[in-house]
Design a protein around this motif. Structure first.
Motif, short mmCIF file in Angstrom:
data_model
loop_
_atom_site.label_atom_id
_atom_site.label_comp_id
_atom_site.label_asym_id
_atom_site.label_seq_id
_atom_site.Cartn_x
_atom_site.Cartn_y
_atom_site.Cartn_z
N THR A 57 0.21 6.62 -4.75
CA THR A 57 0.88 7.47 -5.96
C THR A 57 1.24 8.98 -5.37
O THR A 57 0.11 9.48 -5.28
N GLU A 72 -10.67 -2.44 -4.87
CA GLU A 72 -9.60 -2.56 -3.68
C GLU A 72 -10.20 -3.62 -2.71
O GLU A 72 -11.29 -3.84 -2.37
N GLY A 128 -6.82 -1.69 -7.50
CA GLY A 128 -6.12 -1.49 -6.54
C GLY A 128 -6.34 0.07 -6.29
O GLY A 128 -5.01 0.56 -6.18
N GLN A 139 0.81 -1.23 0.01
CA GLN A 139 0.07 -0.15 0.01
C GLN A 139 1.07 1.22 0.11
O GLN A 139 1.28 1.87 1.09
N GLU A 163 -11.29 -8.79 -4.47
CA GLU A 163 -9.81 -9.29 -4.73
C GLU A 163 -9.64 -9.29 -6.08
O GLU A 163 -10.44 -9.98 -6.96
N1 SAH Z 1 -3.94 3.11 -6.70
C1 SAH Z 1 -3.74 3.45 -5.53
C2 SAH Z 1 -2.83 2.59 -4.45
C3 SAH Z 1 -1.61 1.85 -5.05
S1 SAH Z 1 -0.87 0.70 -3.72
C4 SAH Z 1 -2.82 4.68 -5.51
O1 SAH Z 1 -2.21 5.00 -6.87
O2 SAH Z 1 -2.45 5.57 -4.53
C5 SAH Z 1 -1.61 -0.84 -4.38
C6 SAH Z 1 -3.10 -1.10 -4.08
O3 SAH Z 1 -3.45 -2.50 -4.36
C7 SAH Z 1 -3.35 -0.94 -2.30
O4 SAH Z 1 -4.34 -0.08 -2.02
C8 SAH Z 1 -3.48 -2.60 -2.16
O5 SAH Z 1 -4.61 -2.82 -0.92
C9 SAH Z 1 -4.09 -3.24 -3.43
N2 SAH Z 1 -3.97 -4.50 -3.28
C10 SAH Z 1 -3.07 -5.28 -3.23
N3 SAH Z 1 -3.36 -6.70 -3.46
C11 SAH Z 1 -4.34 -6.44 -3.89
C12 SAH Z 1 -5.38 -7.56 -4.30
N4 SAH Z 1 -4.88 -8.97 -4.29
N5 SAH Z 1 -6.88 -7.44 -4.81
C13 SAH Z 1 -7.06 -6.17 -4.86
N6 SAH Z 1 -6.29 -5.13 -4.37
C14 SAH Z 1 -5.18 -5.60 -3.85
#
Ligand code: SAH
Length: 207
Positions: A30, A79, A57, A27, A105
């Motif tokens: 960006t 998410e 995500g 987590q 997921e």
């Molecule tokens: N898109 C956001 C977060 C990027 S971090 C941004 O740009 O700020 C990656 C994100 O993917 C996190 O929020 C994490 O919780 C999510 N993530 C990780 N593994 C995942 C999974 N298996 N299924 C769904 N989401 C997931």
């Protein structure tokens, strides 16, 4: 499109991040400047305004909210972490934009994503630093559910990407950038690290 790059950056800078970042989910929010660049790459190609956009995500919602600010006709954020969705939804409310947040997921997509094809996917997926190949289900879902995909990748994995998506997607463009990560998790040893990343534009051949 009326909003300019700098305006978008400023709007996204004010958003809340992860309250308690979970390493196993990678987590990392960006940074506003990089999010704005990725979104402007997409909007410059006509892939945001008036388009159905999916953020895979979506975390605290930086990319999803930015796409909405740039005039997407609808935005969906997928998410796994309910806590992140709560923050994302507060962020959207603060900006006065509407985003559909879907908890689920990536490897077992809920119907709100599974049964749809979007014009555009934007994402900053896990890079696989914690679990090897964690980015793969994100690439798979993006190609299956988006006609055009804009994603950040660790620059080091780029040579493998073309091979991984062969027959399913085509890399059209890459833009180099740097991702500054400030210390947000217990296992980080340095205060900040900068890693080279690529903003990649991919055309899906299967969506
Ligand atoms: N898109 C956001 C977060 C990027 S971090 C941004 O740009 O700020 C990656 C994100 O993917 C996190 O929020 C994490 O919780 C999510 N993530 C990780 N593994 C995942 C999974 N298996 N299924 C769904 N989401 C997931």
């Amino acid at each position: 499109m009326t909003m300019r790059l700098r305006q978008l950056e400023i709007a996204l800078q004010g958003l809340e991040g992860f309250p308690d970042p979970r390493p196993e989910l990678e987590q990392y929010p960006t940074p506003a400047s990089l999010a704005a660049r990725l979104l402007f790459l997409a909007s410059g190609h006509g892939d945001i305004e008036g388009r159905a956009v999916l953020d895979l995500g979506s975390g605290t919602g930086v990319l999803a909210c930015g796409a909405a600010l740039l005039g997407a006709s609808c935005v969906t954020g997928l998410e796994a972490d309910a806590g992140a969705i709560a923050v994302a939804s507060a962020n959207a409310a603060r900006l006065g934009v509407g985003v559909e947040w879907v908890e689920g997921e990536i490897g077992d997509l809920p119907p709100a994503v599974r049964d749809r094809v979007f014009d555009t996917v934007v994402m900053n997926p896990p890079f696989g630093a914690q679990a090897r190949h964690a980015d793969r289900p994100f690439v798979d879902a993006a190609l299956a559910h988006g006609r055009t995909v804009y994603s950040l990748f660790n620059a080091g994995t780029l040579p493998f990407l073309g091979r991984y998506i062969a027959g399913r997607g085509e890399v059209l463009e890459t833009v180099s950038a740097r991702l500054a990560l400030s210390r947000s998790m217990g296992h980080h040893r340095k205060a900040t690290v900068e890693i080279p990343v690529e903003c990649v534009r991919i055309r899906s051949l299967v969506a």
